[in-house]
Design a protein around this motif. Structure first.
Motif, PDB file in Angstrom:
ATOM      1  N   ASP A 186      -3.201  -3.332  10.898  1.00 12.57           N
ATOM      2  CA  ASP A 186      -1.559  -3.156  10.820  1.00 12.57           C
ATOM      3  C   ASP A 186      -1.872  -2.271   9.449  1.00 12.57           C
ATOM      4  N   VAL A 187      -1.317  -0.959   9.757  1.00 12.60           N
ATOM      5  CA  VAL A 187      -1.167   0.136   8.529  1.00 12.60           C
ATOM      6  C   VAL A 187       0.047   0.144   7.759  1.00 12.60           C
ATOM      7  N   ARG A 188       0.858  -0.744   7.968  1.00 12.40           N
ATOM      8  CA  ARG A 188       2.063  -0.921   7.131  1.00 12.40           C
ATOM      9  C   ARG A 188       1.572  -1.440   5.657  1.00 12.40           C
ATOM     10  N   SER A 189       2.540  -1.046   4.766  1.00 10.39           N
ATOM     11  CA  SER A 189       2.165  -1.636   3.398  1.00 10.39           C
ATOM     12  C   SER A 189       1.902  -3.008   3.235  1.00 10.39           C
ATOM     13  N   LYS A 190       1.382  -3.467   2.222  1.00 12.01           N
ATOM     14  CA  LYS A 190       0.903  -4.844   1.915  1.00 12.01           C
ATOM     15  C   LYS A 190       2.393  -5.707   1.779  1.00 12.01           C
ATOM     16  N   GLU A 244       5.117  -5.102   3.532  1.00  9.81           N
ATOM     17  CA  GLU A 244       5.753  -5.129   4.762  1.00  9.81           C
ATOM     18  C   GLU A 244       4.892  -6.254   5.548  1.00  9.81           C
ATOM     19  N   PHE A 245       3.534  -6.083   5.359  1.00  9.38           N
ATOM     20  CA  PHE A 245       2.486  -6.961   6.094  1.00  9.38           C
ATOM     21  C   PHE A 245       3.083  -8.425   5.741  1.00  9.38           C
ATOM     22  N   HIS A 276       3.184 -10.460  10.334  1.00  7.12           N
ATOM     23  CA  HIS A 276       2.346  -9.609  11.080  1.00  7.12           C
ATOM     24  C   HIS A 276       1.581 -10.480  12.322  1.00  7.12           C
ATOM     25  N   ASN A 314      -4.993  -5.837   7.567  1.00 10.93           N
ATOM     26  CA  ASN A 314      -3.903  -4.952   6.457  1.00 10.93           C
ATOM     27  C   ASN A 314      -4.697  -4.066   5.865  1.00 10.93           C
ATOM     28  N   PRO A 318      -3.232  -0.530   4.683  1.00 11.80           N
ATOM     29  CA  PRO A 318      -2.212   0.545   4.630  1.00 11.80           C
ATOM     30  C   PRO A 318      -2.662   2.121   5.101  1.00 11.80           C
ATOM     31  N   CYS A 323       2.131  -0.694  13.288  1.00  9.03           N
ATOM     32  CA  CYS A 323       2.849  -0.359  12.141  1.00  9.03           C
ATOM     33  C   CYS A 323       4.170  -1.371  12.663  1.00  9.03           C
ATOM     34  N   ARG A 372       3.186   5.372  12.212  1.00  6.68           N
ATOM     35  CA  ARG A 372       2.051   5.494  11.395  1.00  6.68           C
ATOM     36  C   ARG A 372       0.775   5.142  12.067  1.00  6.68           C
TER      37      ARG A 372
END
Length: 101
Positions: free
Chosen positions: A26-30, A32-33, A37, A43, A45, A67, A72
């Motif tokens: 998962d390439v979202r921000s910490k 968001e994660f 998730h 994770n 980012p 994401c 992303r």
């Protein structure tokens, strides 16, 4: 070919990756994660992903990137394919979760 046939093809590819022990990244921000998730997803980012190539290669498994919407994860997929990593864009994590569970 039906209106939603592209979803079946993506679902088939996801199932193929899953059957071969793929890892979900998962390439979202910490932040968001932390908000939600896919179980067992890692994770990483997007902004720091280029420094993780060796770590991802060392996993020795195909990778499904996700994401929030697929933008992303699309960038991550292109980046990692150019590094010789077998990967795919799983799109938004909530949608991917339906195929992954």
């Amino acid at each position: 070919m039906g209106l939603f046939s592209f979803l079946t093809k993506k679902g088939d590819k996801i199932q193929d990756f899953k059957s071969r022990g793929a890892v979900v990244i998962d390439v979202r921000s910490k932040e968001e994660f932390r908000g939600g998730h896919i179980k067992n997803a890692k994770n990483m980012p997007l902004p720091g992903l280029s420094s993780k190539v060796a770590e991802i290669k060392k996993m020795g498994k195909p990778v499904v990137f996700c994401c929030a919407s697929g933008m992303r994860s699309g960038q991550a997929t292109a980046m990692m394919k150019s590094q010789g990593i077998e990967c795919m864009n799983g799109g938004g994590w909530m949608s991917l979760q339906r195929h992954w569970s």
